[in-house]
Enzyme design. Structure first.
Site, PDB file in Angstrom:
ATOM      1  N   GLY A 468       0.800  -1.222   0.000  1.00 22.51           N
ATOM      2  CA  GLY A 468       0.000   0.000   0.000  1.00 22.51           C
ATOM      3  C   GLY A 468       0.829   1.268   0.000  1.00 22.51           C
ATOM      4  O   GLY A 468       0.330   2.333  -0.336  1.00 22.51           O
ATOM      5  N   GLU A 469       2.097   1.193   0.360  1.00 24.69           N
ATOM      6  CA  GLU A 469       2.927   2.392   0.476  1.00 24.69           C
ATOM      7  C   GLU A 469       3.394   2.828  -0.905  1.00 24.69           C
ATOM      8  O   GLU A 469       3.887   2.017  -1.705  1.00 24.69           O
ATOM      9  CB  GLU A 469       4.127   2.088   1.376  1.00 24.69           C
ATOM     10  CG  GLU A 469       4.865   3.336   1.825  1.00 24.69           C
ATOM     11  CD  GLU A 469       5.986   2.984   2.791  1.00 24.69           C
ATOM     12  OE1 GLU A 469       6.977   3.717   2.840  1.00 24.69           O
ATOM     13  OE2 GLU A 469       5.864   1.964   3.483  1.00 24.69           O
TER      14      GLU A 469
END
Length: 1501
Positions: A468-469
């Site tokens: 997700g980063e």
């Protein structure tokens, strides 16, 4: 088309499965219909065409079937090759082609889809599908060797049949599903070696999934579990599944998953989710349990060759189980046997059949075990990775299962499908250097060549889920872009920018769907501020809109549906249909993928596979059986659970898997309720059955139970108590356990809780007691009682190790039973006695191990604080011992010694007079009845009597001594050879009796018996020489000493050192009697050992004790011993002179130095006796030693302190006290040294508080006495006792008569002393001693001041202390020796030295006499002067001149003194002699005697 035959088995003919009837009218059976019994067409086809129809004969025209695959059919018919296979694969006969075509057509027909909606049983599609499946089943069941081995048919099965089954195996139509299962069973039976991958797919994706999902119907689950029942009943199949899948690194753990799923079903988990009725759920549970039990049976069957039945029965299965003995209503056929009851086919249970084994691998158990371990490591590493990637990678690298390079890790991430996609993405996206290297390697291992952008992206995202980063995504997409461009060099410049990807990946299929125009508009200016071609963007939009780019999800989707709670049956069916559709797709895809894979299949043959199988699956097995017993009261469920536990215990036993075995036995014991806290009041039929099962396990698996015997013994112990309660014998155990407000009542608190079996509650009335007794009444049934007894009687058939475990835990339970202070039970103790009887016939090595445990138990029980328990133990011991002793004992064995040791321990530790008396009586009974059979047991017998000998109870001592006396006088006489090993124990025992001061008569009799023992040693020396047991390092000629004489003499010395005066005196007498009587048989080195013992008598005085006891000891025992030693030495001088003279002289020297006048006198007297009696036999060396000893004694006993002593500063003497201590003596003459010593010693005894000075004075006086004694000793040795006194008397008488007329050199009386044996040098040594003593006495007597000081201090008689006797005695002895040497013709070489010494000594003596001032002192010297003058007068004239010249002036001075007439007469003769010798006076008439001359002189006057 005729109706298709029904697959369901009619209810009238239920098929019997492994564990009883499984087909009921309401539940369908999967058993296939009977195929036609008529043989198919014979020929090359070998009946492969046999099926449901009527086959044609080989010569008849065959009906033309329309090819279901027209494209491939014609090609096949022409070339004879299977499509997709090499054209070289051909059939050898046209019928094989036909068979292949028919088979393929049926497979295709069975795959035709059904119409939508609920299936119509009469529809053409369903009927054709069912018919095709039935025909396929018939073909497979009747397949011959060609069909089973020909590669074409095998490939057809893989490509067509397995794919068809993957479709039909998920059918919602029960009939189709059931037929599919039957076909799968047949494939597993006949073709499994070729279908390894396909079978894995069936299990993993279909059957086990149906069991696991909550949406599948009860019918589906039931049919699957019915199929599994058939599979689980075949041992070969079960083991093969484990070996080929669970031990394959690339396969799923089918066996483990199967067992876990069956365990859950058997535990009744998820029943409410199925929407099933309770009866259906129970039926399913039973079936699950049946499968589990079948698996365990197969494992038992597989390993049966390693099982040894202690009861010599072929197997547990052929024995009538205990359950049948009870009044159960269960059908007898439900009693299962360990074996493959329902094989999968009519062939052998191996199921291998006649197919080729070319695909089979080698069965190597060790290799498979290693593979399984590696697989477990990999699985553990994957689990760790899915939680924390770095930990998982580190673990796998530490275990050597994963390389360390980035390439190795990247390959692992690509290939391992079980990794969590999210964790993979997170790991690849990390910013650490190593993670980036792995990520680069991961992407570089992908090949995007020739793929368009979206296809490459799809491929890239298949292996993981994007993190997700943003930064992580950025790194991943940047590397993807680089790799894509690297693989596709011709792509336009506009894709070089990585930013493009973020815009291109904007989801199209979102909630608010983006239009194509919006998508193109959004992506303007992303190519270096330029637009991408609209056609390109449009194509991407269409591609994504048609099929979105889905990133890899975690593999929990399949399980989500099973966890969902189903709201209604309709919803459940809808969900199931969705799942089935997905399953079918997955299964079909997998089947097609593996249809060309050749995977080797190993047919297991080794029984060792069962060990890892069981270790893998024992936990779910135990959970299923435990839950079944815990929460279900159904008798069939309980029966299955018990049978499963029984099988599991058997397997654990066979392979010695201790932890698992103990767990199952503990579970079994727990469900008996005998040891549970809930109490036996809740006991039901299943608990009774559990008790019976436990007893059966103990009976059949006893050889393997090890520590599990503990649980079994506890249950048997509690069972006996339950039987007592059930039969009303011990109702108090129920009524005694009532609760008060504070808890248990006092009596209950004090008792052992086990005693009451946990029966607690309110007040228990009679009705409740009756109810409880009824519920546990069956525990007292004849069958149970007999079965329990059979465990103990059957202990004789246990092997050597098992019986030790059996006994050890029986003893442990016995200790628990006896631990109750209020109500100790002796059930187990009684059983210990029983099994001791039963097993006494074992070989002695086994028996000794058993008795090591039992004996230790008797040690503890015999010392129990409860006297009743101890009495029972001792009496049991007695009975066992009598039985054991009847068997006798072989030479060089020591089993009796081990057996009787508990008597010894009890006697030592138990202080109860009752028990001690009982032990002694038991031993006495053994001696009286079994003396002839006792061998090594004598040691224990004498040890018991040794302990009894020190008792204070007269009856115990008396009985023990009587028996000991009987043994010594009677048994030794008859069986001495058998008792010789314990001879020294007997003597030691008698010694202990002698040392018991409470019974002096017994002491004296014991010493007499020891004296009696000496007769045995003397009379039977050969018996000792022949005895070799523990004395292999002792020479045969020394054995009679080591085991015979030495113990007797040693124990006598112990009696002397330990006992009171009368007993020790008797012991001393007997000891020296033995020496004197039998010493002629002793070797020289024996005497050395013996005198080490004898001299211990004097060592006793070196201990710090009270002065009075020490004085008594020295005066009596030491004195007696000293004389006795000298007597023995004299008697055996020839033997002892070389080895013991030094020791005896040293001992005499020690005695003389003690502060005991009596002992000191005795020491010198003994020295004198030894020399006088043996001196004639002394050699020069011996005389040197003797003279040196006397010299040492002289030097160390000169009381130098008399000259140096001074009182302490400021000390004042109480003369009154000092005088009061002195006795009155009537004698008016001078106090001699002896009188002074007597006075002082008497004063010492009377004065209660002796000061340090008084102790010193006592020692000094004793030294003075020793000096006097030594002077006398030397005199006696040299001249024989009384010679000197006689000479003095004669000299005095001669002087009185004035009649001495002896010519020079007149012959002396014959020598009786040792003078002639002593050399001149030795005599000079003695002279030196005498003169030193003389000079010391002179110096003391001359020191008037010191004498006064000592007198004032209390060192006195009536006058000042003096050493007159020492002064005169030493000089007199010296003069006698010198004058005797002066006249000895044999010592001419020493005459010069003798004359020199004489002149010096005599001159000094006369001068000293002249200096004396005391009349009393001069009087003491009278005899000395007489001796001196008389001796000088007897020497020759020549010598006389020298002496007269030296003494003349001094003798003239003497004339002035007032002398006694006798001295004056001798002086007159001296002067006359001077006149004659020097020619001053005329020579006297020749014939005139001296008397006549004197007479003439008187007349002349």
């Amino acid at each position: 088309e005729p109706d298709s035959p029904q697959i369901h088995t009619p209810p009238k003919a239920p098929t019997r499965e492994a564990n009883g009837p499984i087909a009921t009218p309401t539940t369908p059976s999967i058993t296939a219909p009977s195929t036609p019994s008529s043989p198919g067409p014979q020929g090359d086809c070998d009946g492969d065409g046999g099926g449901g129809g009527s086959p044609s004969s080989p010569g008849e025209p065959r009906p033309a079937y329309e090819s279901p695959d027209p494209e491939n059919g014609s090609n096949f018919c022409e070339s004879g090759a299977t499509p997709g296979h090499p054209p070289g694969a051909k059939f050898s006969h046209i019928l094989q082609k036909d068979a292949f075509l028919v088979f393929r057509s049926l497979c295709k027909l069975s795959m035709k889809p059904l119409s939508d909606g609920p299936p119509d049983p009469k529809s053409h599609e369903l009927r054709s599908k069912v018919l095709s499946l039935q025909l396929l089943l018939s073909i497979l069941q009747n397949a011959g060797p060609i069909f089973k081995t020909n590669e074409m048919f095998i490939n057809a099965i893989k490509q067509y049949l397995c794919v068809a089954l993957s479709k039909n195996g998920v059918s919602s139509v029960p009939e189709v599903f059931e037929l599919s299962l039957s076909i799968f069973l047949t494939l597993l039976s006949h073709f499994k070696t070729h279908l390894k991958m396909q079978i894995e797919v069936f299990f993993k994706e279909i059957f086990l999934y149906i069991l696991e999902t909550s949406t599948s119907s009860f019918d589906h689950k039931w049919m699957v579990i019915q199929t599994l029942t058939r599979i689980c009943a075949d041992a070969q199949s079960v083991v093969d599944i484990y070996v080929n899948y669970d031990c394959d690194l690339n396969a799923a753990n089918i066996f483990e998953r199967l067992v876990n799923d069956l365990s859950k079903i058997a535990q009744g988990r998820g029943g409410h989710e199925l929407g099933t009725t309770p009866p259906q759920e129970l039926t399913l549970r039973k079936k699950g349990l049946e499968c589990l039990v079948s698996i365990l049976k197969c494992m038992v069957e597989w390993s049966k060759d390693q099982y040894v039945n202690p009861n010599s029965q072929t197997s547990l299965g052929q024995e009538k189980p205990l359950e049948q003995e009870s009044s159960e209503t269960r059908a007898p056929e439900t009693i299962n046997r360990y074996g493959s009851i329902n094989s999968l086919d009519s062939t052998a249970s191996s199921g291998i059949g006649s197919y080729s084994t070319q695909m089979s691998g080698t069965d190597n158990p060790e290799q498979f075990e290693v593979l399984k371990q590696q697989k477990e490591i990999i699985e553990q590493g994957i689990d760790l990775f899915n939680k924390k990637p770095k930990r998982g990678i580190q673990y796998l690298q530490e275990q050597g299962m994963l390389g360390t390079t980035p390439e190795d890790l990247a390959q692992f991430l690509h290939q391992e499908e079980r990794l969590d996609s999210t964790q993979v993405g997170e790991f690849l996206g990390e910013n650490e250097r190593f993670n980036k290297e792995v990520m680069y390697a991961y992407v570089d291992q992908m090949d995007f060549q020739g793929k368009d952008f979206v296809s490459a992206l799809r491929m890239f995202l298949e292996g993981f889920r994007l993190p997700g980063e943003a930064q992580k995504i950025d790194r991943l997409m940047e590397k993807f872009a680089a790799r894509y461009l690297e693989c596709n060099q011709g792509v336009g410049k506009y894709v070089l920018s990585r930013k493009i990807f973020f815009f291109l990946l904007v989801p199209v299929k979102v909630k608010n769907k983006m239009s194509k125009e919006q998508y193109i508009k959004m992506n303007r200016g992303i190519n270096d501020s330029k637009d991408l071609p609209e056609e390109y963007l449009s194509a991407i939009y269409d591609e994504i809109a048609g099929k979105k780019i889905a990133m890899k999800e975690t593999k929990e989707l399949t399980m989500k549906s099973s966890k969902q709670s189903v709201a209604s049956e309709k919803q459940r069916r809808l969900l199931y249909n969705v799942e089935m559709e997905q399953m079918a797709k997955t299964a079909k895809a997998l089947m097609e993928a593996v249809s060309h894979v050749q995977a080797p299949f190993t047919s297991a043959t080794h029984l060792e596979h069962v060990r890892p199988m069981f270790k893998l699956a024992w936990t779910p097995f135990l959970a299923a059986f435990s839950v079944g017993l815990q929460d279900c009261d159904d008798t069939e469920v309980a029966s299955l659970c018990l049978e499963g536990i029984r099988c599991a215990i058997r397997i654990a036993c066979i392979f010695s898997i201790q932890l698992e075995r103990d767990a199952y036995v503990q579970a079994l014991a727990r469900f008996t309720l005998l040891t549970a806290s809930s109490g036996i009041a809740e006991m039901k039929q299943k608990n009774i059955d559990t008790i019976k099962t436990l007893i059966t396990v103990a009976h059949t698996d006893g050889n393997y139970l090890g520590n599990s015997w503990h649980e079994i013994m506890k249950c048997i112990s509690q069972l006996e108590l339950a039987q007592l309660i059930g039969t009303g014998v011990k109702a108090r155990y129920i009524s005694g356990t009532v609760r008060s407000k504070e808890g248990f009542m006092a009596s209950t608190r004090e008792s052992n809780n086990d005693e009451y079996l946990g029966l607690v509650g309110g007040t228990v009335d009679r009705k409740q007691i009756a109810s409880i007794q009824e519920s546990i009444g069956e525990t007292s049934s004849q069958s149970v009682v007999v079965a329990v007894d059979r465990i103990f009687t059957g202990s004789t058939r246990l092997d050597g190790n098992a019986i030790v475990d059996f006994v050890r835990w029986l003893c442990a339970v016995s200790m628990d039973e006896l631990a109750s202070p209020m109500h100790p039970r002796m059930f187990s103790l009684q059983k210990i006695v029983e099994i001791s009887y039963y097993n006494m016939g074992r070989i002695r090595l086994q028996w000794s191990r058993i008795w090591e445990v039992i004996g230790d138990h008797f040690n503890k029980v015999g010392c129990n604080s409860n006297e009743d328990v101890a009495i029972f133990a001792v009496d049991s011991l007695r009975q066992l011992s009598m039985k054991f002793l009847e068997k006798g004992e072989l030479a060089n064995f020591r089993f009796q010694k081990d057996f009787l040791r508990p008597f010894e321990h009890i006697m030592k530790k138990n202080r109860s007079p009752t028990i001690r008396d009982m032990v002694v009586r038991c031993i006495a009974q053994m001696v009286n009845s079994q003396a002839a059979n006792i061998r090594s047991g004598w040691k224990n017998i004498f040890s018991v009597f040794h302990l009894a000998a020190s008792d204070q109870d007269e009856s115990i001592v008396e009985l023990a001594f009587q028996t000991t006396g009987h043994i010594v006088t009677n048994v030794f006489e008859k069986h001495f050879a058998a008792t010789i090993d314990s001879f020294q124990d007997a003597v030691k025992c008698l010694s202990e009796f002698a040392c018991n001061a409470a019974f002096p008569d017994t002491s004296m009799e014991a010493i007499r018996l020891i004296r009696h023992c000496a007769k045995y040693v003397s009379g039977r020396p050969q018996a000792f020489k022949d005895y070799t047991s523990d004395d292999m390092n002792v020479a045969p000629e020394d054995r009679v000493w080591v085991r015979g004489w030495f113990p007797i003499l040693f124990e006598l010395s112990c009696i002397i050192n330990r006992c009171k005066l009368d007993v020790r005196t008797r012991g001393l007498t007997v000891m020296f009697e033995v020496m004197k009587t039998y010493g002629h048989t002793f070797e020289k080195h024996w005497w050395q050992d013996l005198f080490r013992i004898v001299f211990r008598i004097f060592d006793n005085m070196k201990l710090p004790e009270q002065q009075t006891e020490k004085a008594e000891w020295m005066t009596t025992t030491c004195n007696h011993a000293l004389y006795a030693i000298c007597d023995v030495f004299t008697q055996y001088f020839e033997s002892l002179s070389d080895v013991l003279l030094d020791d005896i002289l040293a001992q005499l020297y020690w005695c003389v130095q003690q502060d005991n006048e009596q002992l000191a006198r005795s020491g010198t007297n003994c020295l004198e006796n030894v020399v006088i009696l043996n001196g004639e036999k002394f050699n020069a060396e011996t005389w040197d030693k003797t003279c040196n000893c006397m010299l040492d004694i002289f030097k160390t006993t000169i009381p130098h302190a008399l000259l140096t002593w001074r009182p302490a500063e400021g000390e004042h003497f109480d003369k009154t006290l000092a005088r009061a201590g002195a006795p009155r003596v009537s004698r008016a003459s001078i106090w001699t040294q002896e009188v002074q010593v007597a006075q002082f010693c008497e004063r010492e005894r009377r004065c209660s508080a002796g000061t340090q000075e008084q102790r010193l004075f006592t020692a000094l006086l004793i030294k003075c006495v020793v000096q006097l004694e030594l002077i006398q000793t030397i005199d006696n040795i040299v001249f024989f006792p009384a010679t000197s006194k006689k000479e003095d008397a004669e000299n005095f008488a001669a002087a009185q008569r004035d009649a001495a007329n002896v010519s020079d050199g007149a012959a002396e009386a014959p020598d009786q002393g040792m003078f002639r044996y002593l050399t001149s040098q030795q005599l000079f040594k003695l002279l030196d001693c005498l003169m030193e003593s003389h000079r010391f006495a002179k110096s003391f007597n001359s020191n008037n001041e010191q004498r006064t000081l000592l007198w004032k201090a209390g060192f006195k008689g009536k006058s000042k202390p003096n050493l007159l006797k020492q002064e005169t005695g030493s000089l007199a002895c010296g003069l006698r020796i010198l004058f005797r040497m002066y006249t000895d013709e044999t010592r001419r070489d020493a005459w010069e030295e003798v004359q020199r010494r004489l002149l010096d000594v005599c001159g000094e003596a006369v001068a000293y006499f002249l200096a004396l001032t005391s009349e009393s002192h001069r009087e003491a010297w009278t005899n000395l002067l007489l001796l001196f003058l008389t001796k000088v007068l007897k020497i020759s004239d020549q010598r006389f001149k020298a002496h007269a010249s030296r003494y003349y002036p001094l003798l003239c001075e003497i004339m002035q003194l007032d002398l006694i007439p006798e001295l004056r007469a001798v002086l007159r003769k001296f002067y006359l002699r001077i006149g004659l010798v020097f020619g001053i006076a005329p020579e006297p008439q020749p014939r005139l005697t001296v008397r006549e001359q004197l007479k003439e002189e008187e007349e002349a006057q």
